[in-house]
Design a protein around this motif. Sequence first.
Motif, PDB file in Angstrom:
ATOM      1  N   TYR A 149      43.014  38.957  27.522  1.00 13.18           N
ATOM      2  CA  TYR A 149      44.214  39.802  27.568  1.00 13.18           C
ATOM      3  C   TYR A 149      45.151  39.469  26.412  1.00 13.18           C
ATOM      4  O   TYR A 149      46.345  39.759  26.477  1.00 13.18           O
ATOM      5  CB  TYR A 149      44.928  39.625  28.907  1.00 13.18           C
ATOM      6  CG  TYR A 149      44.049  39.957  30.096  1.00 13.18           C
ATOM      7  CD1 TYR A 149      43.798  41.277  30.456  1.00 13.18           C
ATOM      8  CD2 TYR A 149      43.446  38.949  30.837  1.00 13.18           C
ATOM      9  CE1 TYR A 149      42.972  41.593  31.526  1.00 13.18           C
ATOM     10  CE2 TYR A 149      42.617  39.250  31.922  1.00 13.18           C
ATOM     11  CZ  TYR A 149      42.392  40.568  32.252  1.00 13.18           C
ATOM     12  OH  TYR A 149      41.571  40.866  33.308  1.00 13.18           O
ATOM     13  N   SER A 150      44.603  38.864  25.379  1.00 14.29           N
ATOM     14  CA  SER A 150      45.377  38.491  24.192  1.00 14.29           C
ATOM     15  C   SER A 150      44.955  39.354  23.011  1.00 14.29           C
ATOM     16  O   SER A 150      43.773  39.419  22.678  1.00 14.29           O
ATOM     17  CB  SER A 150      45.124  37.016  23.858  1.00 14.29           C
ATOM     18  OG  SER A 150      45.448  36.727  22.513  1.00 14.29           O
ATOM     19  N   ASP A 151      45.905  40.016  22.371  1.00 11.12           N
ATOM     20  CA  ASP A 151      45.574  40.836  21.212  1.00 11.12           C
ATOM     21  C   ASP A 151      44.954  39.999  20.105  1.00 11.12           C
ATOM     22  O   ASP A 151      44.014  40.432  19.431  1.00 11.12           O
ATOM     23  CB  ASP A 151      46.825  41.548  20.695  1.00 11.12           C
ATOM     24  CG  ASP A 151      47.117  42.841  21.448  1.00 11.12           C
ATOM     25  OD1 ASP A 151      46.543  43.038  22.536  1.00 11.12           O
ATOM     26  OD2 ASP A 151      47.921  43.656  20.952  1.00 11.12           O
TER      27      ASP A 151
ATOM     28  N   HIS B  95      41.341  39.327  20.909  1.00 11.98           N
ATOM     29  CA  HIS B  95      40.555  40.550  20.723  1.00 11.98           C
ATOM     30  C   HIS B  95      40.297  40.786  19.237  1.00 11.98           C
ATOM     31  O   HIS B  95      39.191  41.163  18.836  1.00 11.98           O
ATOM     32  CB  HIS B  95      41.264  41.762  21.334  1.00 11.98           C
ATOM     33  CG  HIS B  95      40.943  41.972  22.769  1.00 11.98           C
ATOM     34  ND1 HIS B  95      39.671  42.295  23.210  1.00 11.98           N
ATOM     35  CD2 HIS B  95      41.715  41.916  23.884  1.00 11.98           C
ATOM     36  CE1 HIS B  95      39.665  42.421  24.520  1.00 11.98           C
ATOM     37  NE2 HIS B  95      40.893  42.188  24.958  1.00 11.98           N
TER      38      HIS B  95
ATOM     39  N   SER C 207      50.015  47.639  22.962  1.00 16.27           N
ATOM     40  CA  SER C 207      49.150  46.485  22.723  1.00 16.27           C
ATOM     41  C   SER C 207      47.709  46.951  22.641  1.00 16.27           C
ATOM     42  O   SER C 207      47.334  47.948  23.267  1.00 16.27           O
ATOM     43  CB  SER C 207      49.296  45.431  23.827  1.00 16.27           C
ATOM     44  OG  SER C 207      48.654  45.860  25.018  1.00 16.27           O
TER      45      SER C 207
ATOM     46  N   THR D  96      45.325  45.217  23.799  1.00 10.39           N
ATOM     47  CA  THR D  96      44.767  44.828  25.094  1.00 10.39           C
ATOM     48  C   THR D  96      44.823  45.965  26.100  1.00 10.39           C
ATOM     49  O   THR D  96      43.821  46.283  26.759  1.00 10.39           O
ATOM     50  CB  THR D  96      45.515  43.599  25.651  1.00 10.39           C
ATOM     51  OG1 THR D  96      45.229  42.464  24.811  1.00 10.39           O
ATOM     52  CG2 THR D  96      45.082  43.284  27.071  1.00 10.39           C
TER      53      THR D  96
ATOM     54  N   TRP E 147      41.353  47.875  27.561  1.00 14.74           N
ATOM     55  CA  TRP E 147      41.046  47.758  28.987  1.00 14.74           C
ATOM     56  C   TRP E 147      41.055  49.100  29.700  1.00 14.74           C
ATOM     57  O   TRP E 147      40.435  49.262  30.759  1.00 14.74           O
ATOM     58  CB  TRP E 147      41.997  46.772  29.663  1.00 14.74           C
ATOM     59  CG  TRP E 147      41.548  45.344  29.495  1.00 14.74           C
ATOM     60  CD1 TRP E 147      41.955  44.448  28.553  1.00 14.74           C
ATOM     61  CD2 TRP E 147      40.561  44.665  30.277  1.00 14.74           C
ATOM     62  NE1 TRP E 147      41.287  43.254  28.701  1.00 14.74           N
ATOM     63  CE2 TRP E 147      40.432  43.354  29.756  1.00 14.74           C
ATOM     64  CE3 TRP E 147      39.786  45.032  31.384  1.00 14.74           C
ATOM     65  CZ2 TRP E 147      39.550  42.415  30.297  1.00 14.74           C
ATOM     66  CZ3 TRP E 147      38.902  44.093  31.922  1.00 14.74           C
ATOM     67  CH2 TRP E 147      38.803  42.812  31.380  1.00 14.74           C
TER      68      TRP E 147
ATOM     69  N   THR F   6      34.379  39.505  25.664  1.00 14.72           N
ATOM     70  CA  THR F   6      35.783  39.443  26.090  1.00 14.72           C
ATOM     71  C   THR F   6      35.989  39.824  27.549  1.00 14.72           C
ATOM     72  O   THR F   6      37.114  40.073  27.974  1.00 14.72           O
ATOM     73  CB  THR F   6      36.655  40.333  25.189  1.00 14.72           C
ATOM     74  OG1 THR F   6      36.173  41.690  25.248  1.00 14.72           O
ATOM     75  CG2 THR F   6      36.625  39.853  23.739  1.00 14.72           C
TER      76      THR F   6
END
Length: 200
Positions: A36-38, A41, A121, A123, A127, A179
């Motif tokens: 959940y971290s840009d 990713h 974001s 993220t 998702w 991820t």
Amino acid sequence: MSPYQINQSEKFRCPWCLGFEEYIKYHDEEWGVPVYSDKVHFEFLVLESAQAGLSWSTILKKREGYRNAFAQFDYKQVADFPDSMVQELMQDSGIIRNKMKIEAAINNARRFMEIQANVGSFTSYIWDFVGGKPIHSNIKSIGEAPATTPESDNLAKDLKSKGFKFLGSTTIYAHMQATGLVNDHLQQCFRHQEVKRMIK
């Protein structure tokens, strides 16, 4: 004895990771964990793009080289790389010296930030393609794992429309696996249930 010793009788792992200790550590600690971290990713987008046509083990061995070459995966700094940086990176033995892949990493940093500007974001953007929660597969052998899925097809198509490069559906599915958008640990792998419990 190393905690990552190759012993399938004591702790069964997905067989693809059994080549060397760093690979096992990656499998045991990172692969399939929901991200959940840009910044993370972006790191995996750079690495997965670099992998195209190569093995993940090759990229994993050069991960530190990529970290040093690409500003600790700070996408803001990478987006500001001047054109001259491409030639400089082409001399860096710590990474895959492929001009198109290097150019793609810089280009993708810029496109990455455009998504952030539009959505908030990266993220939240990525998702959305799996409905906001991991897809847990129930595969029992490596051969059962798909190379692409409708979700990776849709994501790759959307990224391409936004100007991303070197990120086709196969590469994007590998990113989704890495991820945690997809949990493709084999059903009998000790990490399958551990990852399954990692719900945000």
